[in-house]
Design a protein around this motif. Structure first.
Motif, PDB file in Angstrom:
ATOM      1  N   ASP A 175     -22.218 -18.544 -14.454  1.00 35.83           N
ATOM      2  CA  ASP A 175     -20.942 -17.728 -13.799  1.00 35.83           C
ATOM      3  C   ASP A 175     -20.292 -19.309 -13.540  1.00 35.83           C
ATOM      4  O   ASP A 175     -20.111 -19.654 -14.674  1.00 35.83           O
ATOM      5  CB  ASP A 175     -21.854 -17.579 -12.690  1.00 35.83           C
ATOM      6  CG  ASP A 175     -22.784 -18.130 -11.841  1.00 35.83           C
ATOM      7  OD1 ASP A 175     -22.586 -19.500 -12.244  1.00 35.83           O
ATOM      8  OD2 ASP A 175     -23.685 -18.123 -11.016  1.00 35.83           O
ATOM      9  N   ASP A 176     -19.486 -18.874 -12.667  1.00 37.77           N
ATOM     10  CA  ASP A 176     -18.571 -19.904 -12.057  1.00 37.77           C
ATOM     11  C   ASP A 176     -18.612 -20.706 -12.105  1.00 37.77           C
ATOM     12  O   ASP A 176     -18.549 -22.121 -12.270  1.00 37.77           O
ATOM     13  CB  ASP A 176     -17.128 -19.475 -10.918  1.00 37.77           C
ATOM     14  CG  ASP A 176     -16.324 -17.721 -11.296  1.00 37.77           C
ATOM     15  OD1 ASP A 176     -16.137 -18.158 -13.158  1.00 37.77           O
ATOM     16  OD2 ASP A 176     -16.496 -17.532 -11.513  1.00 37.77           O
ATOM     17  N   ASN A 177     -20.436 -21.547 -11.295  1.00 36.99           N
ATOM     18  CA  ASN A 177     -20.967 -22.701 -10.945  1.00 36.99           C
ATOM     19  C   ASN A 177     -21.793 -23.303 -12.076  1.00 36.99           C
ATOM     20  O   ASN A 177     -22.143 -24.168 -11.862  1.00 36.99           O
ATOM     21  CB  ASN A 177     -21.513 -22.589  -9.703  1.00 36.99           C
ATOM     22  CG  ASN A 177     -20.665 -21.899  -9.014  1.00 36.99           C
ATOM     23  OD1 ASN A 177     -19.873 -22.572  -8.171  1.00 36.99           O
ATOM     24  ND2 ASN A 177     -21.552 -20.558  -7.973  1.00 36.99           N
ATOM     25  N   GLY A 178     -21.508 -23.149 -13.211  1.00 37.79           N
ATOM     26  CA  GLY A 178     -22.058 -22.858 -14.288  1.00 37.79           C
ATOM     27  C   GLY A 178     -23.504 -22.511 -14.490  1.00 37.79           C
ATOM     28  O   GLY A 178     -24.800 -22.854 -15.274  1.00 37.79           O
ATOM     29  N   GLU A 179     -23.896 -21.288 -13.630  1.00 34.29           N
ATOM     30  CA  GLU A 179     -25.774 -20.807 -13.367  1.00 34.29           C
ATOM     31  C   GLU A 179     -26.125 -20.289 -14.242  1.00 34.29           C
ATOM     32  O   GLU A 179     -24.842 -19.239 -15.205  1.00 34.29           O
ATOM     33  CB  GLU A 179     -25.752 -20.427 -12.066  1.00 34.29           C
ATOM     34  CG  GLU A 179     -25.661 -21.656 -10.634  1.00 34.29           C
ATOM     35  CD  GLU A 179     -27.193 -22.474 -11.041  1.00 34.29           C
ATOM     36  OE1 GLU A 179     -28.160 -22.220 -11.482  1.00 34.29           O
ATOM     37  OE2 GLU A 179     -26.882 -23.802 -10.668  1.00 34.29           O
ATOM     38  N   ALA A 180     -27.373 -20.104 -14.866  1.00 30.95           N
ATOM     39  CA  ALA A 180     -27.252 -18.974 -16.017  1.00 30.95           C
ATOM     40  C   ALA A 180     -27.442 -17.609 -15.575  1.00 30.95           C
ATOM     41  O   ALA A 180     -27.004 -17.281 -14.412  1.00 30.95           O
ATOM     42  CB  ALA A 180     -28.657 -19.227 -16.702  1.00 30.95           C
ATOM     43  N   ALA A 181     -26.325 -16.342 -16.122  1.00 29.45           N
ATOM     44  CA  ALA A 181     -25.768 -15.111 -15.442  1.00 29.45           C
ATOM     45  C   ALA A 181     -26.160 -14.473 -16.655  1.00 29.45           C
ATOM     46  O   ALA A 181     -25.985 -13.689 -16.931  1.00 29.45           O
ATOM     47  CB  ALA A 181     -24.742 -15.457 -15.558  1.00 29.45           C
ATOM     48  N   GLY A 182     -27.320 -14.076 -18.106  1.00 29.72           N
ATOM     49  CA  GLY A 182     -27.778 -13.019 -18.168  1.00 29.72           C
ATOM     50  C   GLY A 182     -27.771 -13.730 -19.771  1.00 29.72           C
ATOM     51  O   GLY A 182     -27.054 -14.804 -20.327  1.00 29.72           O
ATOM     52  N   THR A 183     -27.975 -12.873 -20.845  1.00 33.99           N
ATOM     53  CA  THR A 183     -27.454 -13.270 -22.557  1.00 33.99           C
ATOM     54  C   THR A 183     -26.577 -12.242 -22.851  1.00 33.99           C
ATOM     55  O   THR A 183     -26.635 -10.842 -22.449  1.00 33.99           O
ATOM     56  CB  THR A 183     -28.550 -13.177 -22.892  1.00 33.99           C
ATOM     57  OG1 THR A 183     -29.653 -14.297 -21.885  1.00 33.99           O
ATOM     58  CG2 THR A 183     -29.013 -13.540 -24.644  1.00 33.99           C
ATOM     59  N   ARG A 184     -25.888 -12.451 -24.625  1.00 32.90           N
ATOM     60  CA  ARG A 184     -25.766 -11.240 -24.438  1.00 32.90           C
ATOM     61  C   ARG A 184     -26.214 -11.225 -26.702  1.00 32.90           C
ATOM     62  O   ARG A 184     -25.513 -12.660 -26.728  1.00 32.90           O
ATOM     63  CB  ARG A 184     -24.138 -11.828 -24.801  1.00 32.90           C
ATOM     64  CG  ARG A 184     -22.947 -10.808 -25.903  1.00 32.90           C
ATOM     65  CD  ARG A 184     -22.137 -10.681 -26.000  1.00 32.90           C
ATOM     66  NE  ARG A 184     -21.361 -10.467 -24.435  1.00 32.90           N
ATOM     67  CZ  ARG A 184     -20.217 -11.555 -23.958  1.00 32.90           C
ATOM     68  NH1 ARG A 184     -19.475 -12.703 -24.435  1.00 32.90           N
ATOM     69  NH2 ARG A 184     -19.502 -11.747 -22.302  1.00 32.90           N
ATOM     70  N   VAL A 185     -26.714 -10.105 -26.830  1.00 34.61           N
ATOM     71  CA  VAL A 185     -25.871 -10.424 -28.376  1.00 34.61           C
ATOM     72  C   VAL A 185     -25.916  -9.746 -29.285  1.00 34.61           C
ATOM     73  O   VAL A 185     -24.968  -8.850 -28.431  1.00 34.61           O
ATOM     74  CB  VAL A 185     -27.676 -10.162 -29.096  1.00 34.61           C
ATOM     75  CG1 VAL A 185     -28.362 -10.195 -29.730  1.00 34.61           C
ATOM     76  CG2 VAL A 185     -28.873 -11.377 -27.802  1.00 34.61           C
ATOM     77  N   GLU A 186     -24.770  -9.866 -29.987  1.00 32.04           N
ATOM     78  CA  GLU A 186     -23.784  -8.981 -31.168  1.00 32.04           C
ATOM     79  C   GLU A 186     -24.576  -9.486 -31.643  1.00 32.04           C
ATOM     80  O   GLU A 186     -24.688  -9.819 -32.843  1.00 32.04           O
ATOM     81  CB  GLU A 186     -22.315  -9.764 -31.011  1.00 32.04           C
ATOM     82  CG  GLU A 186     -22.080  -9.035 -31.136  1.00 32.04           C
ATOM     83  CD  GLU A 186     -20.705  -9.572 -31.020  1.00 32.04           C
ATOM     84  OE1 GLU A 186     -18.891  -8.698 -31.577  1.00 32.04           O
ATOM     85  OE2 GLU A 186     -19.778 -10.629 -30.261  1.00 32.04           O
ATOM     86  N   LEU A 187     -24.537  -7.858 -32.658  1.00 31.80           N
ATOM     87  CA  LEU A 187     -24.929  -7.544 -34.008  1.00 31.80           C
ATOM     88  C   LEU A 187     -23.441  -6.383 -34.639  1.00 31.80           C
ATOM     89  O   LEU A 187     -23.478  -5.748 -34.148  1.00 31.80           O
ATOM     90  CB  LEU A 187     -25.917  -6.702 -34.256  1.00 31.80           C
ATOM     91  CG  LEU A 187     -26.689  -5.897 -35.017  1.00 31.80           C
ATOM     92  CD1 LEU A 187     -27.129  -7.149 -36.455  1.00 31.80           C
ATOM     93  CD2 LEU A 187     -27.681  -4.575 -35.546  1.00 31.80           C
TER      94      LEU A 187
END
Length: 189
Positions: A175-187
Motif C-alpha cells: 500500500d502507500d505506506n509500504g505495508e504488505a497489501a497482497g500478492t499478484r501471480v501472473e502466468l
C-alpha cells in the motif's frame, strides 16, 4: 473440504452437508477429467476453479470474495491451456494470503489476451508472502507445500517439450505506506 463436511455432519446440518458433498464430488470429477489431458479449453479450467472457490468460501465462512474477469476478446471455449495450472495459485491466495487476514479478503482472476498470448493474473489483498511465511514457520515446521513447485516444474517441461514460452511471475503488493497489501501471480501462456 472433508473437515468442513465432517463439521456439517457433526452439527447434524444435512442440507449443508449434502450441498458440500455434491460440490466436492463435482470438483473431484472435473479434476479427474481435466488431469487426463495435457491441454484443455480455458472454460473447463474456469468451471473447475469456480467450484473450488465456492468450496473454499464455504470452508472459510465467506471470509473472502472471488471474482473472475475474463476479457471479452478471450474465447474460453477455443483457448487451450495446460490443465490444472491455475488452481494451486488460487489455493495459495486463500490459504496463505486470506486465511490469516483479519478483515474480508478479495481474490480476483483476470484473464486477457494480447496477440497470441494469454495473460492470467491472480491477485489477492491478503497479508503478503513475507507475513504468511512467518506464520507458517511459527505454526508448522513439518508441512511442505508442493502445489506451486509442481506447477512450475510442469511449465518447464511443457516449455522444453513444445518449445513454448510459458512464464510465471509473482509480485508482492504494497500500500502507500509500504505495508504488505497482497500478492499478484501472473502466468503468460
Amino acid at each position: 473440504t472433508l473437515n468442513s463436511i465432517q463439521y456439517f455432519i457433526y452439527k447434524n446440518d444435512r442440507r449443508e452437508s449434502n450441498k458440500y458433498l455434491t460440490m466436492f464430488s463435482q470438483l473431484m470429477r472435473k479434476t479427474l477429467e481435466n488431469s487426463q489431458e495435457t491441454l484443455i479449453p480455458l472454460q473447463k479450467e474456469l468451471d473447475l476453479l469456480e467450484i473450488y472457490m465456492l468450496l473454499e468460501k464455504l470452508r472459510y465462512k465467506d471470509k473472502f470474495s472471488f471474482e473472475m474477469n475474463i476479457d471479452e476478446s478471450v474465447d474460453a471455449l477455443d483457448c487451450m491451456i495446460p490443465s490444472l495450472i491455475l488452481q494451486p495459485y488460487l489455493e495459495n491466495s486463500v490459504w496463505h494470503g486470506i486465511a490469516n487476514k483479519e478483515d474480508h479478503g478479495l481474490i480476483t482472476l483476470f484473464i486477457t489476451k494480447d496477440k497470441n498470448r494469454l495473460s492470467c493474473i491472480i491477485e489477492d489483498n491478503g497479508i503478503g508472502r513475507e507475513k504468511a511465511k512467518q506464520i507458517k514457520e511459527s505454526k508448522q515446521k513439518t508441512y511442505r507445500s508442493y502445489g506451486t513447485k509442481i506447477t512450475e516444474s510442469r511449465l518447464k517441461i511443457i516449455n522444453q517439450l513444445y518449445g513454448s514460452s510459458l512464464h510465471i511471475s509473482t509480485v508482492d503488493l504494497f500500500d502507500d505506506n509500504g505495508e504488505a497489501a497482497g500478492t499478484r501471480v501472473e502466468l503468460k501462456i
